[in-house]
Design an enzyme around this catalytic site. Structure first.
Site, mmCIF file in Angstrom:
data_model
loop_
_atom_site.group_PDB
_atom_site.id
_atom_site.type_symbol
_atom_site.label_atom_id
_atom_site.label_comp_id
_atom_site.label_asym_id
_atom_site.label_seq_id
_atom_site.Cartn_x
_atom_site.Cartn_y
_atom_site.Cartn_z
ATOM 1 N N ASN A 155 99.592 34.754 65.330
ATOM 2 C CA ASN A 155 99.010 33.405 65.333
ATOM 3 C C ASN A 155 98.461 33.045 63.959
ATOM 4 O O ASN A 155 98.669 31.931 63.457
ATOM 5 C CB ASN A 155 97.877 33.316 66.357
ATOM 6 C CG ASN A 155 98.349 33.462 67.780
ATOM 7 O OD1 ASN A 155 99.522 33.350 68.078
ATOM 8 N ND2 ASN A 155 97.411 33.735 68.679
ATOM 9 N N GLU A 166 93.387 44.088 67.118
ATOM 10 C CA GLU A 166 94.346 44.297 68.207
ATOM 11 C C GLU A 166 95.408 45.330 67.855
ATOM 12 O O GLU A 166 96.417 45.458 68.545
ATOM 13 C CB GLU A 166 95.007 42.965 68.605
ATOM 14 C CG GLU A 166 94.054 42.016 69.308
ATOM 15 C CD GLU A 166 94.711 40.747 69.809
ATOM 16 O OE1 GLU A 166 94.168 40.133 70.734
ATOM 17 O OE2 GLU A 166 95.781 40.363 69.281
ATOM 18 N N ALA A 182 93.750 30.624 70.871
ATOM 19 C CA ALA A 182 94.091 30.743 69.444
ATOM 20 C C ALA A 182 93.338 29.800 68.518
ATOM 21 O O ALA A 182 93.667 29.714 67.338
ATOM 22 C CB ALA A 182 95.597 30.578 69.228
ATOM 23 N N ALA A 183 92.310 29.130 69.009
ATOM 24 C CA ALA A 183 91.527 28.265 68.128
ATOM 25 C C ALA A 183 90.898 29.065 66.993
ATOM 26 O O ALA A 183 90.859 28.623 65.837
ATOM 27 C CB ALA A 183 90.457 27.531 68.927
ATOM 28 N N GLY A 184 90.405 30.256 67.316
ATOM 29 C CA GLY A 184 89.803 31.098 66.286
ATOM 30 C C GLY A 184 90.806 31.557 65.243
ATOM 31 O O GLY A 184 90.456 31.735 64.066
ATOM 32 N N ASP A 185 92.051 31.742 65.645
ATOM 33 C CA ASP A 185 93.093 32.142 64.698
ATOM 34 C C ASP A 185 93.414 31.003 63.735
ATOM 35 O O ASP A 185 93.605 31.229 62.531
ATOM 36 C CB ASP A 185 94.353 32.562 65.456
ATOM 37 C CG ASP A 185 94.093 33.699 66.420
ATOM 38 O OD1 ASP A 185 93.213 34.530 66.144
ATOM 39 O OD2 ASP A 185 94.767 33.751 67.468
ATOM 40 N N ALA A 224 93.596 22.782 67.034
ATOM 41 C CA ALA A 224 94.332 23.739 67.866
ATOM 42 C C ALA A 224 94.013 23.584 69.348
ATOM 43 O O ALA A 224 94.890 23.796 70.195
ATOM 44 C CB ALA A 224 94.033 25.166 67.408
#
Length: 304
Positions: A44, A141, A250-253, A283
């Site tokens: 991402n 991860e 995936a907002a943090g990505d 996002a």
């Protein structure tokens, strides 16, 4: 000149299901939409950085199953160099099972597969990829040992290290002194410091605790409550952008990638965090993970 960003991290296929609420133990809840989408925090971030205009080199592992070609094609379609991604014949590609409730908040279970087999092979690939690079992005991860070795190599080469300590609880304590920017969300900041992050004041307390451990800058992402940032020479709060959330996956990505690109371009920490906040806000207005990553033009339009 566009910055060069290397990403070492996870590559997953997301299996996403929506329901009015999450089931209790032993309960079945009839849900709504289901779809698959390429994801993984590392992938991402790679896609998000590429859409911000960076030259991106991805390092990681996938399996040789039916998901692997889709995952690699998604990265290539966004202009990401995947020559550093290994296809592992002895493991499945990573999978993330994501549940979305009516408020569009997410709960995620990850079956890591090939991601957790990242080892010195990937570290060697990172060392090659870092030649001429401006930044290295890391998450939690894949095995911490691989990320830690990569961070040490990046620091020796003078490459800026940005580390997202997600998921909570997997960050290696030895890494603090190697990190130029640490980007926890509220839960991760609390897990790292023991400080319950509920507002700007508590975010500042958590950030100060992390800077005291050797991190050069800390950005605490608070979702719809904005973001707080702290370094030796600067601190501040960036309020949230008002958007209608569809999917918070995936907002943090998106945030981390846009921030990293801005820093690599020589922008100040405050400017970079604001770019990150805008990317994260955009996002959440779109479903999916990589499909939701905004372009540079999108982010710049929101920042005007």
């Amino acid at each position: 000149m566009a910055p060069t960003v290397v990403v070492l991290g996870s590559i997953n296929m997301d299996l996403i299901g929506a329901a009015p609420r999450l089931p209790s133990p032993g309960e079945t809840v009839l849900g709504g939409d289901f779809y698959t989408a390429p994801g993984g925090k590392g992938a991402n971030q790679a896609v998000a950085a590429a859409r911000m205009g960076a030259s991106v080199r991805m390092v990681g592992r996938v399996g040789t199953d039916l998901f692997a070609p889709q995952l690699l094609d998604s990265l290539r379609a966004s202009g990401v160099d995947v020559s550093g991604v290994m296809e592992d014949p002895d493991a499945a590609s990573g999978v993330a099972m994501i549940l979305l409730d009516a408020s569009r908040e997410n709960r995620i279970l990850v079956a890591s597969g090939a991601n957790m087999r990242c080892d010195d092979t990937q570290v060697d690939a990172v060392k090659s990829a870092l030649d001429g690079a401006d930044a290295l992005m890391l998450q939690c991860e894949i095995p911490a040992a691989a990320s830690l070795k990569a961070a040490r190599i990046a620091k020796e080469m003078g490459v800026h290290v940005v580390w997202d300590p997600a998921p909570a609880g997997a960050f290696p304590p030895e890494a603090y002194g190697l990190v130029d920017a640490l980007t926890p969300n509220q839960a991760e900041a609390a897990a790292l410091t023991g400080i319950d992050v509920t507002d700007v004041a508590s975010a500042e307390s958590a950030a100060r605790a992390l800077v005291q451990r050797g991190v050069r800058a800390v950005v605490v992402k608070m979702g719809e409550a904005g973001a707080f940032y702290l370094s030796d020479g600067d601190s501040g709060y960036v309020p949230p952008f008002e958007v209608e959330a569809v999917d918070t996956v995936a907002a943090g990505d998106a945030f981390g990638a846009a921030m990293t690109c801005a820093l690599a371009e020589g922008k100040s920490l405050s400017e970079a965090v604001r770019s990150g906040a805008a990317a994260g806000a955009l996002a959440v207005t779109r479903p999916g993970a990589q499909d939701a990553m905004p372009t540079r033009a999108d982010v710049e339009a929101l920042l005007v």
